[in-house]
Design a protein around this motif. Structure first.
Motif, PDB file in Angstrom:
ATOM      1  N   MET A  56      -5.967   8.278 -22.675  1.00 59.06           N
ATOM      2  CA  MET A  56      -6.267   8.072 -21.271  1.00 59.06           C
ATOM      3  C   MET A  56      -5.823   9.314 -20.505  1.00 59.06           C
ATOM      4  N   ASN A  57      -6.690   9.826 -19.659  1.00 54.82           N
ATOM      5  CA  ASN A  57      -6.408  11.030 -18.901  1.00 54.82           C
ATOM      6  C   ASN A  57      -6.494  10.710 -17.413  1.00 54.82           C
ATOM      7  N   GLU A  58      -5.567   9.923 -16.941  1.00 56.13           N
ATOM      8  CA  GLU A  58      -5.578   9.478 -15.557  1.00 56.13           C
ATOM      9  C   GLU A  58      -5.126  10.602 -14.632  1.00 56.13           C
ATOM     10  N   LYS A  59      -5.777  10.697 -13.491  1.00 51.14           N
ATOM     11  CA  LYS A  59      -5.412  11.692 -12.488  1.00 51.14           C
ATOM     12  C   LYS A  59      -4.011  11.407 -11.976  1.00 51.14           C
ATOM     13  N   THR A  60      -3.261  12.460 -11.748  1.00 49.64           N
ATOM     14  CA  THR A  60      -1.954  12.341 -11.120  1.00 49.64           C
ATOM     15  C   THR A  60      -1.889  13.296  -9.941  1.00 49.64           C
ATOM     16  N   TYR A  61      -1.040  12.968  -8.997  1.00 55.71           N
ATOM     17  CA  TYR A  61      -0.824  13.798  -7.823  1.00 55.71           C
ATOM     18  C   TYR A  61       0.609  14.276  -7.794  1.00 55.71           C
ATOM     19  N   THR A  62       0.814  15.495  -7.330  1.00 58.78           N
ATOM     20  CA  THR A  62       2.151  15.900  -6.918  1.00 58.78           C
ATOM     21  C   THR A  62       2.303  15.374  -5.491  1.00 58.78           C
ATOM     22  N   VAL A  63       3.493  15.451  -4.958  1.00 57.09           N
ATOM     23  CA  VAL A  63       3.682  14.988  -3.578  1.00 57.09           C
ATOM     24  C   VAL A  63       2.812  15.819  -2.639  1.00 57.09           C
ATOM     25  N   ASN A  64       2.764  17.119  -2.824  1.00 48.51           N
ATOM     26  CA  ASN A  64       1.933  17.964  -1.952  1.00 48.51           C
ATOM     27  C   ASN A  64       0.458  17.596  -2.034  1.00 48.51           C
TER      28      ASN A  64
ATOM     29  N   LEU B   5       5.634   3.131  -2.730  1.00 41.81           N
ATOM     30  CA  LEU B   5       4.790   4.070  -3.463  1.00 41.81           C
ATOM     31  C   LEU B   5       5.525   4.442  -4.746  1.00 41.81           C
ATOM     32  N   ALA B   6       4.946   4.049  -5.864  1.00 39.64           N
ATOM     33  CA  ALA B   6       5.582   4.283  -7.173  1.00 39.64           C
ATOM     34  C   ALA B   6       5.379   5.729  -7.617  1.00 39.64           C
ATOM     35  N   THR B   7       6.442   6.321  -8.115  1.00 39.80           N
ATOM     36  CA  THR B   7       6.388   7.686  -8.627  1.00 39.80           C
ATOM     37  C   THR B   7       7.135   7.763  -9.949  1.00 39.80           C
ATOM     38  N   TYR B   8       6.972   8.891 -10.607  1.00 40.06           N
ATOM     39  CA  TYR B   8       7.781   9.157 -11.799  1.00 40.06           C
ATOM     40  C   TYR B   8       8.098  10.642 -11.831  1.00 40.06           C
ATOM     41  N   ASN B   9       9.179  10.977 -12.479  1.00 45.19           N
ATOM     42  CA  ASN B   9       9.599  12.369 -12.575  1.00 45.19           C
ATOM     43  C   ASN B   9       9.374  12.890 -13.985  1.00 45.19           C
ATOM     44  N   VAL B  10       9.007  14.152 -14.049  1.00 45.22           N
ATOM     45  CA  VAL B  10       8.986  14.903 -15.296  1.00 45.22           C
ATOM     46  C   VAL B  10       9.861  16.116 -14.998  1.00 45.22           C
ATOM     47  N   GLY B  11      11.052  16.086 -15.566  1.00 51.33           N
ATOM     48  CA  GLY B  11      12.022  17.106 -15.189  1.00 51.33           C
ATOM     49  C   GLY B  11      12.394  16.913 -13.728  1.00 51.33           C
TER      50      GLY B  11
ATOM     51  N   GLU C 155      -3.326   1.780  -5.286  1.00 49.57           N
ATOM     52  CA  GLU C 155      -2.678   0.480  -5.043  1.00 49.57           C
ATOM     53  C   GLU C 155      -1.869   0.529  -3.745  1.00 49.57           C
ATOM     54  N   TRP C 156      -1.164   1.605  -3.510  1.00 46.21           N
ATOM     55  CA  TRP C 156      -0.405   1.793  -2.273  1.00 46.21           C
ATOM     56  C   TRP C 156      -1.349   1.755  -1.069  1.00 46.21           C
ATOM     57  N   GLN C 157      -2.467   2.466  -1.158  1.00 50.33           N
ATOM     58  CA  GLN C 157      -3.442   2.488  -0.073  1.00 50.33           C
ATOM     59  C   GLN C 157      -4.035   1.093   0.150  1.00 50.33           C
ATOM     60  N   ARG C 158      -4.328   0.378  -0.925  1.00 54.54           N
ATOM     61  CA  ARG C 158      -4.878  -0.973  -0.805  1.00 54.54           C
ATOM     62  C   ARG C 158      -3.910  -1.886  -0.072  1.00 54.54           C
ATOM     63  N   LYS C 159      -2.636  -1.797  -0.414  1.00 55.11           N
ATOM     64  CA  LYS C 159      -1.629  -2.634   0.243  1.00 55.11           C
ATOM     65  C   LYS C 159      -1.499  -2.297   1.726  1.00 55.11           C
ATOM     66  N   LEU C 160      -1.581  -1.000   2.063  1.00 56.53           N
ATOM     67  CA  LEU C 160      -1.533  -0.606   3.471  1.00 56.53           C
ATOM     68  C   LEU C 160      -2.720  -1.183   4.242  1.00 56.53           C
TER      69      LEU C 160
ATOM     70  N   ILE D 160       2.728  11.097  -8.803  1.00 55.44           N
ATOM     71  CA  ILE D 160       2.208   9.788  -8.415  1.00 55.44           C
ATOM     72  C   ILE D 160       0.902   9.605  -9.181  1.00 55.44           C
ATOM     73  N   SER D 161       0.787   8.505  -9.926  1.00 54.83           N
ATOM     74  CA  SER D 161      -0.465   8.270 -10.649  1.00 54.83           C
ATOM     75  C   SER D 161      -1.551   7.883  -9.649  1.00 54.83           C
ATOM     76  N   ALA D 162      -2.786   8.156 -10.008  1.00 54.44           N
ATOM     77  CA  ALA D 162      -3.904   7.780  -9.144  1.00 54.44           C
ATOM     78  C   ALA D 162      -3.905   6.268  -8.924  1.00 54.44           C
ATOM     79  N   HIS D 163      -3.577   5.528  -9.974  1.00 53.07           N
ATOM     80  CA  HIS D 163      -3.524   4.070  -9.857  1.00 53.07           C
ATOM     81  C   HIS D 163      -2.480   3.648  -8.815  1.00 53.07           C
ATOM     82  N   ALA D 164      -1.295   4.248  -8.863  1.00 52.71           N
ATOM     83  CA  ALA D 164      -0.239   3.911  -7.903  1.00 52.71           C
ATOM     84  C   ALA D 164      -0.660   4.286  -6.481  1.00 52.71           C
ATOM     85  N   ALA D 165      -1.322   5.427  -6.332  1.00 49.61           N
ATOM     86  CA  ALA D 165      -1.761   5.865  -5.004  1.00 49.61           C
ATOM     87  C   ALA D 165      -2.815   4.919  -4.426  1.00 49.61           C
TER      88      ALA D 165
END
Length: 69
Positions: free
Chosen positions: A1-9, A31-37, A49-54, A42-47
């Motif tokens: 699976m190659n899901e789109k991810t966003y940085t905060v910017n 807004l769910a996030t995860y860290n790498v180092g 879902e966050w927008q849907r809830k808003l 932010i996964s596209a799915h989390a973004a």
């Protein structure tokens, strides 16, 4: 699976929100996030879902304003 991810910017640009608001949403857990180092993503799915809830919350508030709910 190659899901789109966003940085905060990228999220700021894509969703047209400010940095303070983004980190407020992250800190409160809305807004769910995860860290790498040290980088935060932010996964596209989390973004989406966050927008849907808003949008759902905005609809509820609008219904209350017009006395429907």
């Amino acid at each position: 699976m190659n899901e789109k991810t966003y940085t905060v910017n990228q999220l700021l640009s894509e969703f047209k929100i400010g940095r303070t608001k983004a980190y407020e949403e992250i800190t409160t857990g809305r807004l769910a996030t995860y860290n790498v180092g040290r980088r935060r993503f932010i996964s596209a799915h989390a973004a989406v879902e966050w927008q849907r809830k808003l949008e759902e919350q905005a609809n509820i508030e609008a219904l209350k304003t017009f006395g429907v709910a």
